[in-house]
Design an enzyme around this catalytic site. Sequence first.
Site, PDB file in Angstrom:
ATOM      1  CG  HIS A  24      12.010 -12.391  16.647  1.00  0.00           C
ATOM      2  ND1 HIS A  24      11.370 -11.205  16.740  1.00  0.00           N
ATOM      3  CD2 HIS A  24      13.175 -12.119  16.031  1.00  0.00           C
ATOM      4  CE1 HIS A  24      12.089 -10.260  16.211  1.00  0.00           C
ATOM      5  NE2 HIS A  24      13.184 -10.776  15.768  1.00  0.00           N
ATOM      6  CG  HIS A  78      19.225  -3.072  12.834  1.00  0.00           C
ATOM      7  ND1 HIS A  78      19.596  -3.166  14.156  1.00  0.00           N
ATOM      8  CD2 HIS A  78      18.011  -3.715  12.743  1.00  0.00           C
ATOM      9  CE1 HIS A  78      18.674  -3.835  14.826  1.00  0.00           C
ATOM     10  NE2 HIS A  78      17.711  -4.188  13.996  1.00  0.00           N
ATOM     11  CD  GLU A  80      16.468  -8.085  14.975  1.00  0.00           C
ATOM     12  OE1 GLU A  80      16.072  -6.902  14.925  1.00  0.00           O
ATOM     13  OE2 GLU A  80      15.816  -9.002  15.509  1.00  0.00           O
ATOM     14  CG  ASP A  82      16.140  -8.697  10.268  1.00  0.00           C
ATOM     15  OD1 ASP A  82      17.003  -8.438  11.123  1.00  0.00           O
ATOM     16  OD2 ASP A  82      15.074  -8.059  10.168  1.00  0.00           O
ATOM     17  CG  HIS A 144      14.182  -2.455  16.831  1.00  0.00           C
ATOM     18  ND1 HIS A 144      13.891  -3.677  17.370  1.00  0.00           N
ATOM     19  CD2 HIS A 144      14.817  -2.715  15.667  1.00  0.00           C
ATOM     20  CE1 HIS A 144      14.290  -4.645  16.556  1.00  0.00           C
ATOM     21  NE2 HIS A 144      14.856  -4.085  15.523  1.00  0.00           N
ATOM     22  CG  ASP A 163      14.420  -3.033  11.668  1.00  0.00           C
ATOM     23  OD1 ASP A 163      14.274  -3.647  10.606  1.00  0.00           O
ATOM     24  OD2 ASP A 163      14.973  -3.519  12.671  1.00  0.00           O
ATOM     25  CE1 TYR A 191       9.209  -4.355  10.707  1.00  0.00           C
ATOM     26  CE2 TYR A 191       9.557  -2.240  11.760  1.00  0.00           C
ATOM     27  CZ  TYR A 191      10.060  -3.408  11.230  1.00  0.00           C
ATOM     28  OH  TYR A 191      11.404  -3.633  11.255  1.00  0.00           O
ATOM     29  CG  HIS A 222      11.782  -5.438   7.403  1.00  0.00           C
ATOM     30  ND1 HIS A 222      12.236  -6.706   7.123  1.00  0.00           N
ATOM     31  CD2 HIS A 222      12.377  -5.078   8.557  1.00  0.00           C
ATOM     32  CE1 HIS A 222      13.073  -7.092   8.076  1.00  0.00           C
ATOM     33  NE2 HIS A 222      13.178  -6.123   8.953  1.00  0.00           N
TER      34      HIS A 222
HETATM   35 FE1  FEO Z   1      15.670  -5.177  13.795  1.00  0.00          FE
HETATM   36 FE2  FEO Z   1      14.657  -5.923  10.636  1.00  0.00          FE
HETATM   37  O1  FEO Z   1      15.688  -6.100  12.181  1.00  0.00           O
END
Ligand code: FEO
Length: 388
Positions: A24, A78, A80, A82, A144, A163, A191, A222
């Site tokens: 994004h 988290h 999100e 992903d 986050h 994250d 990042y 990640h």
């Molecule tokens: Fe906030 Fe890697 O997702």
Amino acid sequence: MKALEIKKGIYWVGAIDWDLRNFHGYSTELGSTYNAYLIVDRKIVLVDTVKHYMFNEMLERIKGVIDPSRIDYIISNHTEMDHSGSILDMMDIAKNAVVVCSPNGEKGLKKHFKKDLKFRIVNTGDSINIGKRSLNFVLMQMVHWPDSMATYVPEDKIILPNDAFGQHIASSERFEDEFGWDRAKNEAAKYYANIVLPYGAQVNKALEAVSGLDIDMIAPSHGLMWRSRIKDITALYKKWANNECEKKAVVVYDTMWHSTEKMAYAIKDVFEDKNIPCEIKNLQSSHISDIMTSVLEAKYICVGSSTLNNGMLPTVSAFLTYMKGLAPKNRIGIAFGSYGWGGQSINDIENILEQAKFELLVKGLKIQWVPDETELAALKEKISSVIR
Ligand code: FEO
């Protein structure tokens, strides 16, 4: 497609997204990984999942270790997608699994999935015994997202902070000491600059909350895991969270007929004359997410645009919108640009920098049409006189 045992009984079972180039708006030219971790104890635990289209890759890795239907807990650090994007697919197989998440995690997952899963809600200080180990939870609100939390396994001295401490890197290496500290650090900085930067206060709170924990491995969601440079990466997080800048400058600009570009290079000369390192970033050739990596540690942020249609160039507008949202603090801003008649772009940039709480030491740095040597010298003098 093998799982990697990173601690006795703890496996990396994530997925490597070699092709990802845009997250994004974040330019992920090195790709990324979605790290999921399998903990095999009396209870079987999966910590986070992967993006939905990589579910099978994760599943194959899990299958290499255990029968996935045996998973008892899926920790969702988290919401999100992903990381949570494969939870439903996983629960189709591990039908009795309980989803462990923060209170905000439950709200978020319900909104995403439109389903009432079997949830176990945890807060900071809560612990779940899974056999020889206990899973301890630390809420990390707004690092986050409101739901973010870390899972800590004291018996193995490993923390899984999702994250936080991540980097968008697809690689065959799994640890920072295999990949190389300098490259890993640079991607961790990118990042942080693009994802974590607005939440310095919350990062400090989270660092404080985990400061007493015995940790010899940080396993983010990640990129690479940290095991050799934990003190170094933690110190950098502290520095970035406090918006501690270095005496460096970044000159970001776009130009129509090279006049604003001439001003940009003149400004660079001023910093170099003062032995202040200065980077030039032309928005035609630099991605805004890469520019943010430079902004992360630079004290002076200079932004230039020609005036087009009574305003600034769209690339400059996009950069300012992006940077303002990421809210770097303690910065000194300089707006500049060339113009033909109106000259509004300079005032517009100044207004945005002021809204972003940048300190402006000098204003009105505009030159009509094509700058000549005298005008450039005057520009340099104006800036030189206020740079501390
Ligand atoms: Fe906030 Fe890697 O997702």
